[in-house]
Design an enzyme around this catalytic site. Structure first.
Site, PDB file in Angstrom:
ATOM      1  CG  ASP A 187      -2.818  -2.121  -5.662  1.00 43.76           C
ATOM      2  OD1 ASP A 187      -3.156  -2.745  -4.639  1.00 43.76           O
ATOM      3  OD2 ASP A 187      -3.533  -1.249  -6.192  1.00 43.76           O
ATOM      4  CE  LYS A 213      14.539   6.872  -4.403  1.00 48.10           C
ATOM      5  NZ  LYS A 213      15.183   6.108  -5.501  1.00 48.10           N
ATOM      6  CG  ASP A 226      14.450   3.135  -6.975  1.00 48.95           C
ATOM      7  OD1 ASP A 226      14.832   2.428  -6.017  1.00 48.95           O
ATOM      8  OD2 ASP A 226      15.086   4.131  -7.360  1.00 48.95           O
ATOM      9  CE1 TYR A 277      -0.521   7.539   0.440  1.00 49.13           C
ATOM     10  CE2 TYR A 277      -1.746   5.620   1.123  1.00 49.13           C
ATOM     11  CZ  TYR A 277      -0.983   6.276   0.182  1.00 49.13           C
ATOM     12  OH  TYR A 277      -0.694   5.667  -1.006  1.00 49.13           O
ATOM     13  CG  ASP A 310      -1.766   2.317  -1.645  1.00 47.49           C
ATOM     14  OD1 ASP A 310      -2.371   1.318  -2.048  1.00 47.49           O
ATOM     15  OD2 ASP A 310      -2.268   3.459  -1.654  1.00 47.49           O
TER      16      ASP A 310
END
Ligand SMILES: NC(=O)c1ccc[n+]([C@@H]2O[C@H](COP(=O)([O-])OP(=O)(O)OC[C@H]3O[C@@H](n4cnc5c(N)ncnc54)[C@H](O)[C@@H]3O)[C@@H](O)[C@H]2O)c1
Length: 375
Positions: free
Chosen positions: A253, A193, A225, A143, A249
């Site tokens: 959620d 990852k 994943d 970000y 992020d």
């Protein structure tokens, strides 16, 4: 001597002021019973600040934040300001606060109260007992990395974002995760990852190095994943989960869904280390806020669930003020009130008369007072 803690209150927009009022009165209640005083100062953020002074967070309120022991925020945003540019929207006030205060760690606990296991969209037997904390790196990664831009040439449009991390940024957030795990069920899952990304390979290396300092804490790496699947198929197996900004992020959620309502979830954003043990001073600054937004669809109707805000206040007691016993009182008061069947509309069953925001807040206050008196 009476301990005094200064809290800057930024209620913001929509249901923000409603839920913050309830949480602050719970704080005052438990404080008064243990000779602790919370001194509240008020400021403006988001749409309320835009309307009053033309900016989503004034420099004056930023100074007030720096002068406080902690910031307590409601929520920002709403349709009235949706057409504003990215830089002048209500959310820009929140981003400015995070940036100026260097809040690099976002903590989102998700605890399934037994009384509410049935409210989750997941099966009761999968979700019951889940009690995890997502620790998201908040100031680095994809970000903020440069270059981040869109381009266009004769072949067509393209775009690039960059995912940089320095080992010091990884070290401080992973170390924080281990400290938190030490106060919980002593397990850390580091999410990355690493089978594809260089940044994740560095993340994995540094996380492993940090883990060697904490031999009594169980440690595992997980690929983001498969971790996303595990989070909803076996959520009870996680304790503290630590990850970079984008992964955090998304997974925070996903984890939020477990609880059945956004209104239930608290959060903290920290810029350092919480107290090493009860009663010691925090080596950091914290901002606390419920996870939900301003909920314009129910604002001003007394329908908002104040649990996320009340549990955010409990996190403030624990992480900024080192008042673990008071935090436990607040957490237990919320659990007891839910056990008694008091519910706001978002978590009430079909045959239940929902409590209003202030009725729920009063019930928690009374419970907290009874628990504090019994200690
Ligand atoms: N940190 C923040 O301040 C924050 C976070 C998310 C969204 N927002 C802003 O809030 C506004 C509304 O966004 P949204 O609708 O996508 O998200 P939202 O979280 O405000 O609402 C989503 C849904 O959850 C419900 N809900 C939220 N909080 C609740 C509570 N305490 N009790 C009961 N129900 C609750 C709402 O009624 C709505 O149906 C937008 O302007 C958005 O940008 C702010």
């Amino acid at each position: 001597m009476r301990a005094i803690f200064k809290i800057l209150r930024l209620p913001g927009d929509g249901v923000g002021p409603e839920v913050l009022d309830e949480a602050c009165s719970v704080l005052s209640e438990v404080g008064a019973r243990k000779d602790v005083q919370f001194e509240f100062t008020d400021g403006l953020i988001g749409g309320a600040a835009i309307d009053a002074c033309g900016s989503p967070l004034s420099d004056e309120d930023l100074v007030k934040a720096r002068d406080s022991d902690a910031v307590f925020l409601g929520a920002v945003g709403g349709p009235k300001w949706d057409h504003f540019s990215k830089e002048t929207r209500p959310e820009a006030g929140l981003l400015k606060l995070r940036k100026e205060l260097g809040l690099f760690a976002n903590l989102r606990p998700v605890k399934i109260f037994d009384a509410l296991a049935g409210a989750s969209p997941l099966k009761d037997e999968i979700v019951r007992g889940a009690d995890l904390m997502v620790v998201r790196e908040l100031t680095g990664g994809l970000y903020f990395g440069q270059p981040s831009k869109r381009m266009k040439d004769e072949t067509g449009r393209s775009a690039v974002d960059t995912l940089p991390y320095h080992e010091s940024e990884i070290e401080r957030i992973v170390d924080l995760a281990f400290r938190l795990a030490g106060q919980r069920r002593k397990k850390v899952t580091s999410v990355d990852k690493a089978n594809v990304l260089n940044s994740s390979q560095l993340w994995r290396e540094v996380a492993s190095e940090v883990s060697e300092r904490y031999p009594d804490i169980e440690f595992e790496h997980a690929l983001v994943d498969s971790c996303a699947m595990a989070l909803i198929s076996r959520p009870t197996t996680f304790d503290v989960m630590v990850m970079e900004n984008l992964f955090g992020d998304v997974l925070s959620d996903e984890a939020a869904v477990l609880a059945g309502s956004l209104g239930m979830l608290p959060s903290a954003s920290l810029n350092g280390k919480p107290p090493a043990r009860e009663g010691t001073q925090a080596e950091m600054f914290g901002m606390y806020e419920p996870v939900h937004g301003s909920a314009p669809d129910i604002a001003g109707q007394g329908k908002a669930n104040p649990v996320g805000a009340i549990l955010s206040a409990s996190m403030m007691l624990r992480f900024s003020f080192g008042l673990d016993a008071l935090a436990d009182t607040v957490d237990n008061a919320v659990a007891n009130v839910l056990e008694q069947g008091v519910r706001t509309g978002d978590i009430a069953g079909p045959d239940m008369a929902p409590a209003s925001t202030s009725e729920f807040g009063s019930a928690v206050r009374e419970q907290a007072a009874a628990l504090a008196a019994a200690r």
